[in-house]
Design an enzyme around this catalytic site. Structure first.
Site, PDB file in Angstrom:
ATOM      1  N   GLU A 171       0.881  -1.322   0.059  1.00  0.00           N
ATOM      2  CA  GLU A 171       0.084  -0.227   0.041  1.00  0.00           C
ATOM      3  C   GLU A 171       0.956   1.468  -0.040  1.00  0.00           C
ATOM      4  O   GLU A 171       1.068   1.978   0.797  1.00  0.00           O
ATOM      5  CB  GLU A 171      -1.105   0.074   1.088  1.00  0.00           C
ATOM      6  CG  GLU A 171      -2.108  -1.182   1.091  1.00  0.00           C
ATOM      7  CD  GLU A 171      -3.028  -1.397   2.069  1.00  0.00           C
ATOM      8  OE1 GLU A 171      -3.394  -0.246   2.673  1.00  0.00           O
ATOM      9  OE2 GLU A 171      -3.560  -2.382   2.364  1.00  0.00           O
ATOM     10  N   PRO A 188       4.619  -6.640  -9.793  1.00  0.00           N
ATOM     11  CA  PRO A 188       5.179  -6.221 -11.013  1.00  0.00           C
ATOM     12  C   PRO A 188       5.919  -4.948 -11.222  1.00  0.00           C
ATOM     13  O   PRO A 188       5.304  -3.942 -10.780  1.00  0.00           O
ATOM     14  CB  PRO A 188       3.939  -6.364 -11.725  1.00  0.00           C
ATOM     15  CG  PRO A 188       2.840  -6.782 -10.978  1.00  0.00           C
ATOM     16  CD  PRO A 188       3.263  -6.661  -9.534  1.00  0.00           C
ATOM     17  N   HIS A 370     -17.084 -11.288   6.684  1.00  0.00           N
ATOM     18  CA  HIS A 370     -15.357 -10.780   6.965  1.00  0.00           C
ATOM     19  C   HIS A 370     -14.750 -11.413   7.962  1.00  0.00           C
ATOM     20  O   HIS A 370     -15.383 -11.546   8.852  1.00  0.00           O
ATOM     21  CB  HIS A 370     -15.682  -9.337   6.964  1.00  0.00           C
ATOM     22  CG  HIS A 370     -14.580  -8.488   7.081  1.00  0.00           C
ATOM     23  ND1 HIS A 370     -14.425  -7.677   8.140  1.00  0.00           N
ATOM     24  CD2 HIS A 370     -13.343  -8.448   6.227  1.00  0.00           C
ATOM     25  CE1 HIS A 370     -13.096  -6.797   7.974  1.00  0.00           C
ATOM     26  NE2 HIS A 370     -12.600  -7.504   6.895  1.00  0.00           N
ATOM     27  N   HIS A 371     -13.468 -11.646   7.876  1.00  0.00           N
ATOM     28  CA  HIS A 371     -12.469 -12.063   8.699  1.00  0.00           C
ATOM     29  C   HIS A 371     -11.435 -11.182   8.878  1.00  0.00           C
ATOM     30  O   HIS A 371     -10.366 -11.133   7.933  1.00  0.00           O
ATOM     31  CB  HIS A 371     -12.213 -13.567   8.422  1.00  0.00           C
ATOM     32  CG  HIS A 371     -12.914 -14.573   8.609  1.00  0.00           C
ATOM     33  ND1 HIS A 371     -12.931 -15.809   7.976  1.00  0.00           N
ATOM     34  CD2 HIS A 371     -14.219 -14.704   9.373  1.00  0.00           C
ATOM     35  CE1 HIS A 371     -13.883 -16.492   8.562  1.00  0.00           C
ATOM     36  NE2 HIS A 371     -14.714 -15.963   9.097  1.00  0.00           N
ATOM     37  N   GLU A 372     -11.459 -10.108   9.824  1.00  0.00           N
ATOM     38  CA  GLU A 372     -10.139  -9.454   9.968  1.00  0.00           C
ATOM     39  C   GLU A 372      -9.495  -9.918  11.004  1.00  0.00           C
ATOM     40  O   GLU A 372      -9.900 -10.212  12.050  1.00  0.00           O
ATOM     41  CB  GLU A 372     -10.695  -7.998  10.323  1.00  0.00           C
ATOM     42  CG  GLU A 372      -9.673  -7.133  10.586  1.00  0.00           C
ATOM     43  CD  GLU A 372      -8.255  -6.743   9.695  1.00  0.00           C
ATOM     44  OE1 GLU A 372      -8.745  -6.143   8.682  1.00  0.00           O
ATOM     45  OE2 GLU A 372      -7.205  -7.316   9.873  1.00  0.00           O
ATOM     46  N   HIS A 439      -7.362  -8.920   1.709  1.00  0.00           N
ATOM     47  CA  HIS A 439      -6.709  -7.476   1.863  1.00  0.00           C
ATOM     48  C   HIS A 439      -5.774  -7.717   2.613  1.00  0.00           C
ATOM     49  O   HIS A 439      -5.383  -8.620   3.472  1.00  0.00           O
ATOM     50  CB  HIS A 439      -7.846  -6.672   2.685  1.00  0.00           C
ATOM     51  CG  HIS A 439      -8.865  -6.077   1.691  1.00  0.00           C
ATOM     52  ND1 HIS A 439      -9.025  -4.615   1.464  1.00  0.00           N
ATOM     53  CD2 HIS A 439      -9.686  -6.563   0.481  1.00  0.00           C
ATOM     54  CE1 HIS A 439     -10.084  -4.382   0.643  1.00  0.00           C
ATOM     55  NE2 HIS A 439     -10.122  -5.703   0.094  1.00  0.00           N
ATOM     56  N   GLU A 458      -6.505  -7.185  -2.336  1.00  0.00           N
ATOM     57  CA  GLU A 458      -6.153  -5.748  -2.476  1.00  0.00           C
ATOM     58  C   GLU A 458      -4.535  -5.713  -2.937  1.00  0.00           C
ATOM     59  O   GLU A 458      -4.574  -5.884  -4.021  1.00  0.00           O
ATOM     60  CB  GLU A 458      -6.437  -5.323  -0.950  1.00  0.00           C
ATOM     61  CG  GLU A 458      -6.398  -3.610  -0.852  1.00  0.00           C
ATOM     62  CD  GLU A 458      -6.290  -3.292   0.571  1.00  0.00           C
ATOM     63  OE1 GLU A 458      -6.950  -2.118   0.830  1.00  0.00           O
ATOM     64  OE2 GLU A 458      -5.835  -3.847   1.264  1.00  0.00           O
ATOM     65  N   GLU A 464      -9.710   3.089   0.179  1.00  0.00           N
ATOM     66  CA  GLU A 464      -9.618   3.298   1.819  1.00  0.00           C
ATOM     67  C   GLU A 464      -8.781   4.545   2.052  1.00  0.00           C
ATOM     68  O   GLU A 464      -9.065   5.392   2.917  1.00  0.00           O
ATOM     69  CB  GLU A 464      -9.225   2.210   2.459  1.00  0.00           C
ATOM     70  CG  GLU A 464      -8.018   1.385   2.360  1.00  0.00           C
ATOM     71  CD  GLU A 464      -7.546   0.417   3.261  1.00  0.00           C
ATOM     72  OE1 GLU A 464      -8.337   0.078   4.259  1.00  0.00           O
ATOM     73  OE2 GLU A 464      -6.359  -0.113   3.008  1.00  0.00           O
TER      74      GLU A 464
HETATM   75  C1  NOJ Z   1      -8.098  -2.803   5.710  1.00  0.00           C
HETATM   76  C2  NOJ Z   1      -8.776  -3.341   4.526  1.00  0.00           C
HETATM   77  O1  NOJ Z   1      -8.157  -3.124   3.402  1.00  0.00           O
HETATM   78  C3  NOJ Z   1     -10.185  -2.758   4.493  1.00  0.00           C
HETATM   79  O2  NOJ Z   1     -10.967  -2.666   3.457  1.00  0.00           O
HETATM   80  C4  NOJ Z   1     -10.731  -2.956   5.759  1.00  0.00           C
HETATM   81  O3  NOJ Z   1     -11.901  -2.295   6.060  1.00  0.00           O
HETATM   82  C5  NOJ Z   1     -10.083  -2.619   7.141  1.00  0.00           C
HETATM   83  N1  NOJ Z   1      -8.689  -3.222   6.919  1.00  0.00           N
HETATM   84  C6  NOJ Z   1     -10.662  -3.365   8.310  1.00  0.00           C
HETATM   85  O4  NOJ Z   1     -10.840  -4.780   8.222  1.00  0.00           O
HETATM   86 CA    CA Z   2      -5.835  -2.444   3.199  1.00  0.00          CA
END
Ligand code: NOJ
Ligand code: CA
Length: 667
Positions: A171, A188, A370-372, A439, A458, A464
């Site tokens: 990022e 790349p 969603h799994h953060e 992500h 991502e 974001e």
């Molecule tokens: C970073 C991710 O790129 C984003 O899409 C997400 O909302 C946040 N982390 C929280 O999980």
């Molecule tokens: Ca991110």
């Protein structure tokens, strides 16, 4: 008998000669690219890459270093095998569903005095080269790899477009630098040298660290692998095969986008029945959190409530959108950035999963789970199977994952440890018939061909960043197609309509949650460019990322309603990295065209010769208004209609930081 032997002898000698033949060069099917493999006096290996008869890469070293074995020198050639591959294959989804894999292959069989056996496998395509190492170290049950020696030694200076090498994140902002000023880069890594555009990357990365590029002498870059905590690079078995090192090549920059080389170097699909893997458009309880007017945790601003979930499901059902994402639905967000101990089977008390699942199913809407993880891999791996079973029990077959936070014990995201973990998630998900959108992922090296449930990821600065930082400059989204997206699809999440955050900036609900947020963020774009990005930034799961209230009643949202994320065919029509790009995709008999520019206003003339000849189409054109400008007047846009055929051209006028999107529907 004697006579037979004497007859056979010359034949055996001829075969032996062929096997030891010093001809270790290989051409692309069209003859334009040539690769020459060579050994030096010490048995060290190198390759040279020629384009149209001229050296593009000078002799560049090959090999690895290991604690237990000699992997880079003392080699002799035992034989050379060649074949031509020319096959058609298809994929359940992709920019192009029908693919052609056409290349010449050369396998150079080597061994050295310590007993190491190696096959250097080279494939030359009309759109570039791939090579990989297939090692066998007899008697060694495991190896510690300490370094890679592969080089890319450019013959001349040129332009490059890259992000810095970083083992934790992609990022980052892109740099346009002369190759001679580049010190390190992730792949790349795109370049323009002489008449040739190219991009260095890798294909089929499994159980090995990622490759980055490190300058070792002027115009020479070596592969620098993401290390393990002890500084070594990888643990392998005594026999191991690396990812392909690749150099895509084209005469025009868009040729890189249209190349199928990365997918062609990946293995065929391992999932027998892929009927459950389907592209989709989605919206989600997401942008509000990034803007700071909603929260992931269960407080008075909680986004993922049952009530809000139903509102999003209703909106999706009413707008030809197939999926809805809910973030902040489960317990553990209070510890995000701290212990990172998320619980993947415990919804917050105000998110009634059974009811949300029932409501969605009744309306034919797919939930995107969603799994953060916050980077807490041990915590996630402990729960993985159970968490997926819990989701599938609720009818959830699509999963977004996240790794926003450091991995424990000094492991890098992009190390062998990370690569193994990401793959474990993909394969576990496949067993549960779940798709994955990761992500903070490992970079895309085309494994979607083998594991088409790995749909999007991502792996670059996405939307974001516009919510809480200086944002992505207008050049960023016209850079991604020529760099990051050469690896594969990206979940960029385009589609902000409230570009200046007029509806949320001064909201009493808004709280700063990100250190980079100075209260001045916005999206550096025009409205038409946001629409165009739905076409340009390919993802089989394509999000309209704004809060749904910003789409309600907006005439330009018709584009997304009409848009089909499940395209059959694509072509990049025009563009230069970081400057502009135009892409068309066909889904069934409809076409979607997207064009965008950087800070500079631009007009492109695009022939519509990709349309079916003799057929009339209604073109609906979402354009920048005459007075549009990303800085001063971003929301000025027009919608117009006209009839066109394949014999027509479109004049695509784009404002500074602007773009244009067109739907072409048969009449
Ligand atoms: C970073 C991710 O790129 C984003 O899409 C997400 O909302 C946040 N982390 C929280 O999980
Ligand atoms: Ca991110």
């Amino acid at each position: 008998m004697k006579r037979v032997i004497s007859l056979l002898l010359p034949l055996a000698a001829a075969l032996l000669l062929a096997a030891c033949s010093s001809d270790t060069s290989l051409s692309s099917p069209d003859g334009r690219y040539e690769l020459r493999f060579a050994l030096d006096a010490r048995g060290g290996m190198s390759y040279t890459l020629l384009a149209d008869g001229e050296e593009l890469l000078l002799p560049s070293a090959l090999g690895f270093e290991s604690r237990e074995a000699v992997l880079d020198s003392g080699f002799r050639i035992r034989g050379v095998e060649r074949r031509t591959i020319d096959e058609q294959w298809s994929q359940p989804w992709g920019e192009n569903k029908q693919m052609r894999n056409h290349c010449n292959e050369m396998a150079v069989r080597l061994s050295n005095d310590t007993g190491t056996r190696l096959t250097m496998r080279f494939r030359l395509f009309d759109d570039g080269v791939g090579f990989r190492y297939e090692y066998e170290v007899p008697g060694a049950d495991s190896l510690i790899i300490t370094d890679e020696r592969t080089e890319f030694r450019f013959a001349a200076d040129g332009d490059s477009w890259t992000i810095p090498a970083n083992f934790e994140t992609y990022e980052l902002l892109y740099r346009h630098l002369p190759l001679s000023e580049l010190t390190d880069a992730n792949t790349p890594a795109t370049f323009h040298v002489g008449r040739h555009y190219g991009s260095i990357h890798e294909a089929a990365l499994y159980d090995f660290p990622e490759m980055t590029l490190l300058r070792t002498s002027p115009l020479c870059f070596k592969s620098e692998l993401a290390p393990l905590p002890d500084g070594t690079k990888a643990r392998t078995a005594g026999s191991f095969t690396t990812a392909w090192r690749t150099v895509q090549l084209a005469d025009e920059a868009v040729g890189l986008i249209n190349s199928g080389l990365i997918l062609n170097l990946n293995e065929p699909c391992k999932i027998e029945d892929t009927s459950w893997i389907r592209p989709m458009k989605y919206v989600g309880v997401w942008w509000g959190m990034h803007l700071g007017v909603e929260s992931w945790t269960m407080d008075e601003r909680h986004g993922a409530t049952t009530e809000n979930a139903k509102r999003y499901i209703d909106f999706a059902a009413a707008n030809n959108i197939q999926g809805v994402l809910f973030e902040g639905w489960n317990e553990g967000w209070e510890s995000w950035g701290g212990r990172q101990s998320f619980d993947f089977t415990r919804p917050y008390a105000d998110f009634d999963m059974d009811e949300v699942a029932r409501y969605a199913a009744e309306r034919g809407i797919e939930i995107i789970g969603h799994h953060e993880t916050g980077g807490n891999i041990p915590n996630y791996e402990r729960q993985l199977g159970q968490a997926m079973a819990w989701y599938t029990d609720h009818g959830v077959h699509n999963l977004k994952t996240g790794y926003a936070g450091g991995f424990p014990d000094g492991y890098f995201h992009h190390s062998q440890y990370g690569v193994r973990h990401y793959q474990q998630v993909v394969e576990t998900a496949a067993r549960y018939r779940m798709t994955v959108n990761a992500h903070e992922p490992i970079k895309d090296c085309g494994i979607r061909r083998t594991w088409p449930n790995m749909m999007s990821r991502e792996g670059a600065r996405g939307m974001e960043w516009n919510a809480w930082s200086d944002g992505n400059p207008p050049s960023h989204t016209v850079m991604l197609p020529f760099t990051r997206l050469l690896g594969g699809p990206m979940d960029y999440t385009p589609g902000t309509f409230d570009i200046l955050f007029e509806n949320t900036r001064n909201s009493p609900r808004r709280r700063k949650w990100n250190d980079l947020d100075q209260g001045t963020s916005r999206v550096n774009t025009t409205l038409a460019k946001q629409i165009a990005n739905w076409v340009i930034l390919y993802s089989p799961v394509q999000m309209a990322s704004d809060m749904i209230e910003h789409y309600e009643g907006h005439p330009a949202f018709q584009f997304f309603r009409d848009f089909d994320a499940d395209c059959d065919w694509s072509r990049a029509l025009a563009g230069e990295p970081g400057e502009f790009v135009a892409v068309v995709r066909r889904a069934g008999d409809r076409y979607f065209l997207g064009a965008a520019t950087n800070e500079q206003a631009r007009t492109l003339t695009l022939p519509l010769d990709f349309l079916e000849a003799g057929r009339r189409y209604r073109a609906t054109i979402y354009a920048d208004g005459a007075d549009a400008d990303w800085q001063s007047n971003p929301t000025s846009y027009t919608i117009s209609e006209r009839e066109v055929t394949a014999a027509d051209s479109l004049e695509v006028r784009m404002a500074p930081g602007g773009g244009q999107a067109v739907t072409l529907i048969p009449m």
